[in-house]
Design an enzyme around this catalytic site. Structure first.
Site, PDB file in Angstrom:
ATOM      1  N   GLU A 117     -16.133   9.557  24.866  1.00  0.00           N
ATOM      2  CA  GLU A 117     -16.453  10.469  23.085  1.00  0.00           C
ATOM      3  C   GLU A 117     -16.139  11.079  22.397  1.00  0.00           C
ATOM      4  O   GLU A 117     -16.605  11.442  21.804  1.00  0.00           O
ATOM      5  CB  GLU A 117     -17.935  10.823  23.020  1.00  0.00           C
ATOM      6  CG  GLU A 117     -19.233  10.290  24.485  1.00  0.00           C
ATOM      7  CD  GLU A 117     -19.318   9.165  23.747  1.00  0.00           C
ATOM      8  OE1 GLU A 117     -19.271   9.334  22.279  1.00  0.00           O
ATOM      9  OE2 GLU A 117     -20.227   8.699  23.699  1.00  0.00           O
ATOM     10  N   HIS A 142     -26.499  13.368  29.494  1.00  0.00           N
ATOM     11  CA  HIS A 142     -27.894  12.497  29.465  1.00  0.00           C
ATOM     12  C   HIS A 142     -28.637  13.974  29.591  1.00  0.00           C
ATOM     13  O   HIS A 142     -29.601  13.733  31.390  1.00  0.00           O
ATOM     14  CB  HIS A 142     -27.265  11.880  30.620  1.00  0.00           C
ATOM     15  CG  HIS A 142     -25.702  11.094  29.778  1.00  0.00           C
ATOM     16  ND1 HIS A 142     -25.317  10.603  30.401  1.00  0.00           N
ATOM     17  CD2 HIS A 142     -25.834  11.579  28.789  1.00  0.00           C
ATOM     18  CE1 HIS A 142     -23.885   9.593  30.099  1.00  0.00           C
ATOM     19  NE2 HIS A 142     -24.572   9.893  28.976  1.00  0.00           N
TER      20      HIS A 142
HETATM   21  O1  2HA Z   1     -18.513  10.173  29.434  1.00  0.00           O
HETATM   22  O2  2HA Z   1     -21.852  10.174  28.765  1.00  0.00           O
HETATM   23  O3  2HA Z   1     -21.211   8.428  26.440  1.00  0.00           O
HETATM   24  C1  2HA Z   1     -19.371   9.215  29.493  1.00  0.00           C
HETATM   25  C2  2HA Z   1     -20.750   9.581  28.624  1.00  0.00           C
HETATM   26  C3  2HA Z   1     -20.456   8.356  27.376  1.00  0.00           C
HETATM   27 ZN    ZN Z   2     -22.564   9.862  27.212  1.00  0.00          ZN
END
Ligand code: 2HA
Ligand code: ZN
Length: 269
Positions: A117, A142
């Site tokens: 990213e 996440h």
């Molecule tokens: O780093 O979270 O969005 C891995 C991820 C890609």
């Molecule tokens: Zn990610």
């Protein structure tokens, strides 16, 4: 060792601390998530060892980034490992003024390049610099309950998402009165995702990435973490009520107005 210099060391420790928190929260499976910090000020006047310098070809999206320094997690790095093994998982990079790549300054043969990213991180840094914003750290993760909420069509837009998270937990309105930005699903790692993100950062410090996660900015990583944690808690409370078979009542519009008045709330951006 570069990582032993005191102010840099403090940032490395922050990365380790946040990496551990994200893992404990269950928001950083495998190599999920990535973080970076602008350390240009800290690096001013520091001598760089030529032996360890390795150039990585990469399209730098804005000339304002030339010669700037960042600490950034490597692609494939496990955030849970950043505390124990900082040298392997965190890169110190310098953007080449030719804008065709960056140098890794703590290069070892086992070192991988920057996070997948990185283009979003760089677009965000350019945006922050061009808009005289004070934030110098970026955190992408996440968070389970936030992601789950974005899978529910009814809440998968900026207006409905914010109305819900503000109404479930008063703290969210107090800490994030401007709410979160919301980017409809875009492929992870793309410039498009980064460009959609910076549009929302004009008025926000945290941007939700539909069906993927979120990204937050702060003066340091802990500040960015707190924004995400506060919103995720609200989403979690929503699902606790739902899982128990109840529809959460939520704060009324009047109660929200009461918060704005009593806490004298105004946007932080
Ligand atoms: O780093 O979270 O969005 C891995 C991820 C890609
Ligand atoms: Zn990610």
């Amino acid at each position: 060792m570069l990582f032993k210099k005191s102010r840099l060391k403090k940032v490395i420790e922050d990365i380790g601390e946040v990496g551990t928190l994200l893992w404990q929260k269950g928001w950083a499976e495998r190599n999920a998530g990535n973080v970076s910090v602008d350390v240009t000020e800290i690096m001013a006047g520091m001598v760089i060892s030529e032996q360890k310098k390795k150039k990585i070809v990469f399209k730098i999206p804005d000339e304002i980034l030339a010669d700037r320094f960042y600490l950034v997690t490597a692609t494939g790095a496990r955030l849970r490992d950043t505390k124990k093994f900082p040298e392997e998982n965190i890169l110190l990079v310098m953007i080449d003024k030719k804008l065709d790549g960056y140098y890794i300054l703590n290069y070892t043969d086992s070192q991988r390049p920057s996070t997948s990213e990185f283009i979003s991180h760089l677009l965000i840094y350019a945006f922050l610099l061009r808009n005289n914003r004070k934030e110098r750290a970026i955190l992408h993760t996440h968070p389970n309950h936030i992601i789950a909420l974005t899978h529910i069509k009814k809440y998968a837009n900026e207006k409905k998402f914010n109305k819900l998270i503000w109404s479930i937990h008063p703290e969210v309105k107090v800490v994030i009165p401007e709410g979160a930005g919301f980017v409809p699903y875009r492929c992870p790692g793309t410039e498009e995702l980064g460009n959609e993100t910076i549009k929302r950062l004009k008025n926000h410090r945290i941007v939700i990435w539909e069906k993927h996660g979120c990204v937050a900015v702060g003066k340091d990583l802990l500040e960015a973490f707190d924004l995400i944690d506060t919103i995720n808690k609200s989403a979690e409370l929503f699902f606790i009520c739902k899982s128990a078979g109840f529809e959460p009542e939520g704060l009324s519009d009047r109660q929200i107005k009461g918060l704005i008045k009593n806490f004298n709330l105004r946007s932080h951006v």
